[in-house]
Design an enzyme around this catalytic site. Structure first.
Site, mmCIF file in Angstrom:
data_model
loop_
_atom_site.group_PDB
_atom_site.id
_atom_site.type_symbol
_atom_site.label_atom_id
_atom_site.label_comp_id
_atom_site.label_asym_id
_atom_site.label_seq_id
_atom_site.Cartn_x
_atom_site.Cartn_y
_atom_site.Cartn_z
ATOM 1 C CB THR A 56 -0.919 -0.001 1.245
ATOM 2 O OG1 THR A 56 -1.714 -1.189 1.217
ATOM 3 C CG2 THR A 56 -1.820 1.219 1.282
ATOM 4 C CG ASN A 87 -7.188 -7.397 -5.659
ATOM 5 O OD1 ASN A 87 -7.147 -6.639 -6.624
ATOM 6 N ND2 ASN A 87 -8.041 -7.226 -4.684
ATOM 7 C CD GLN A 129 -2.980 -10.459 -5.324
ATOM 8 O OE1 GLN A 129 -2.661 -11.631 -5.538
ATOM 9 N NE2 GLN A 129 -3.362 -10.038 -4.128
ATOM 10 C CB SER A 173 3.099 -6.525 -1.040
ATOM 11 O OG SER A 173 3.024 -6.681 0.338
ATOM 12 C CB ALA A 174 7.765 -9.305 1.008
ATOM 13 C CG HIS A 175 1.880 -9.855 2.744
ATOM 14 N ND1 HIS A 175 0.594 -10.345 2.736
ATOM 15 C CD2 HIS A 175 1.789 -8.553 2.397
ATOM 16 C CE1 HIS A 175 -0.246 -9.354 2.420
ATOM 17 N NE2 HIS A 175 0.458 -8.259 2.210
ATOM 18 C CB THR A 188 15.262 2.490 11.604
ATOM 19 O OG1 THR A 188 15.710 3.716 12.176
ATOM 20 C CG2 THR A 188 16.310 1.405 11.835
ATOM 21 C CB CYS A 227 -19.476 -4.141 2.658
ATOM 22 S SG CYS A 227 -20.047 -4.212 4.344
HETATM 23 N N1 PLP Z 1 -2.199 -4.090 -4.438
HETATM 24 C C1 PLP Z 1 -2.807 -5.266 -4.626
HETATM 25 C C2 PLP Z 1 -3.231 -5.652 -6.007
HETATM 26 C C3 PLP Z 1 -3.054 -6.125 -3.552
HETATM 27 O O1 PLP Z 1 -3.668 -7.288 -3.758
HETATM 28 C C4 PLP Z 1 -2.653 -5.706 -2.256
HETATM 29 C C5 PLP Z 1 -2.934 -6.552 -1.083
HETATM 30 O O2 PLP Z 1 -3.934 -7.232 -1.007
HETATM 31 C C6 PLP Z 1 -2.004 -4.470 -2.110
HETATM 32 C C7 PLP Z 1 -1.788 -3.689 -3.219
HETATM 33 C C8 PLP Z 1 -1.565 -3.980 -0.772
HETATM 34 O O3 PLP Z 1 -0.473 -4.695 -0.263
HETATM 35 P P1 PLP Z 1 -0.128 -4.649 1.304
HETATM 36 O O4 PLP Z 1 -1.068 -5.579 1.974
HETATM 37 O O5 PLP Z 1 1.277 -5.109 1.415
HETATM 38 O O6 PLP Z 1 -0.291 -3.251 1.742
#
Ligand code: PLP
Length: 379
Positions: free
Chosen positions: A73, A151, A179, A199-201, A237, A325
């Site tokens: 994000t 996503n 994604q 995003s790494a996760h 940091t 929602c």
């Molecule tokens: N962009 C997309 C397409 C995503 O699927 C996500 C997370 O679901 C994000 C951005 C945001 O990533 P983060 O959870 O690391 O903020």
């Protein structure tokens, strides 16, 4: 081992054990601040630079183009912020109507501040066509932002072709590749993108580490200001262990892409069975266009997917839903599903099944899939 069956890998993934092992020394032994000039900091400092090389290799960028952030994000927000700061007289932003809230919410905020936003509608299959991008670019367009893969549906956008058009128009281009990374090859150079976020996760790395790739020579304005970390591009940091884990996850993702064929076979098998089970009462979103190999989004007629998600969860199976929602009483369809023109009686029945290499090997996959399908048929 998991006590549950996990089919929600687009939400987040399990960290690979090798990632955890790579991170551990930086949570214990090598904890010094990497910015410090004493000898003890040379190891964390070097480890960050190695991770930068590994991440750059994964996406065909150069290490100096990689900025580590606190999440995907933040990387998305920073790209948009940077574009408008660099061109303060340009007040128009183009995004797709299917972007993640990491993009849409920031742009909505800018809209309230007087920016003009064009939201590109996808085809009924969920793709953003390059021609629609070409039609909406104006002399005051500051940025075009299109995600590499969605996503919810996994639908893959023609980001390379769109990049050619945006570049020709002389406009900044941002790709949210969150994604796509680890699921399909992504070549930053070929995208012509100025900014790319991920995003790494989402690919078996740690939570709380994002990556923003900024093309060399592109104008850049940081979102976070403070210390001089990340070459003055992102203050704060460094999350050394997280960054090291991201480097390892990137290496594993690079090596692990061939596994995606097995994952796709599993996805296709689930898709086939769900179609047999529900017949005309199910729509497969993006069925006839390229999708990330791990993702299946189905829309079921006259069903509240949240209720189904709860019931599956009570049976030990975790899946995603597409509704914006998540409340049970007053669910709202997801903007992506609405933008794709999915019929109203299917819009709240969107269930997302997303796989990863931890759903393999095949014997385990077959067991888990048959549990999913038998539970679905009972429900
Ligand atoms: N962009 C997309 C397409 C995503 O699927 C996500 C997370 O679901 C994000 C951005 C945001 O990533 P983060 O959870 O690391 O903020």
């Amino acid at each position: 081992m998991n006590k549950f069956i996990y089919f929600d890998n687009n939400a987040t993934t399990r960290m690979d054990d090798k990632v955890v092992q790579a991170m551990l020394p930086f949570l214990t032994e090598f904890y010094t601040n990497p910015s410090a000039l004493y000898a003890a900091s040379s190891i964390p400092k070097k480890a960050i630079e190695q991770a930068r090389i590994d991440v750059a290799t994964l996406v065909n960028a150069t290490p100096s183009e990689i900025i580590f952030t606190g999440c995907g994000t933040e990387a998305d927000n920073t790209a948009i912020h940077s574009a408008i700061e660099c061109y303060p007289n340009k007040r128009h932003i183009v995004i797709s109507a299917c972007e993640h809230p990491a993009v849409t919410k920031f742009v909505e905020y800018l809209e309230k501040k007087g920016y003009f936003v064009t939201r590109l509608l996808p085809t009924k299959d969920g793709i953003i066509s390059p021609q629609t991008v070409a039609q909406v670019i104006r002399p005051d367009t500051a940025l075009v932002s299109v995600m590499a893969a969605n996503n919810e549906t996994g639908v893959i956008n023609p980001i390379y072709h769109i990049g050619d058009i945006v570049k020709k128009a002389g406009v900044l281009y941002h790709v949210d590749a969150t994604q796509a990374i680890g699921k399909i090859p992504i070549d930053f150079r070929r995208t012509n993108a100025d900014y790319m976020a991920f995003s790494a996760h989402k690919y078996h790395g740690p939570k709380g580490v994002g990556v923003l790739v900024v093309r060399k020579g592109t104008c850049y304005a940081p979102l976070l200001r403070g210390g001089g970390q990340e070459n003055d591009c992102r203050a704060g940091t460094e999350n050394v262990a997280g960054i090291v884990g991201t480097g390892m996850a990137s290496r594993l993702a690079y090596e692990g892409l061939p596994l995606m064929a097995d994952i796709q076979a599993m996805r296709d098998m689930i898709q086939h069975q769900i179609k047999l089970m529900f017949g005309p009462n199910v729509i497969i979103l993006g069925e006839s266009v390229p999708r990330t190999p791990n993702t299946l989004m189905v829309a079921l007629k006259n069903i509240n997917a949240r209720t189904l998600q709860d019931a599956l969860s009570n049976n030990g199976i975790m899946v995603g839903v597409g509704s914006a929602c998540s409340c049970l009483k007053n669910p709202k369809p997801s903007p992506t599903v609405v933008a794709m023109g999915v019929p109203k009686d299917y819009q709240l029945g969107t269930l997302r099944i997303s796989l990863s290499r931890f759903n393999l090997p095949k014997e385990k996959a077959l067991q888990d899939v048959s549990h999913l399908l038998s539970t679905l048929s009972q429900l």
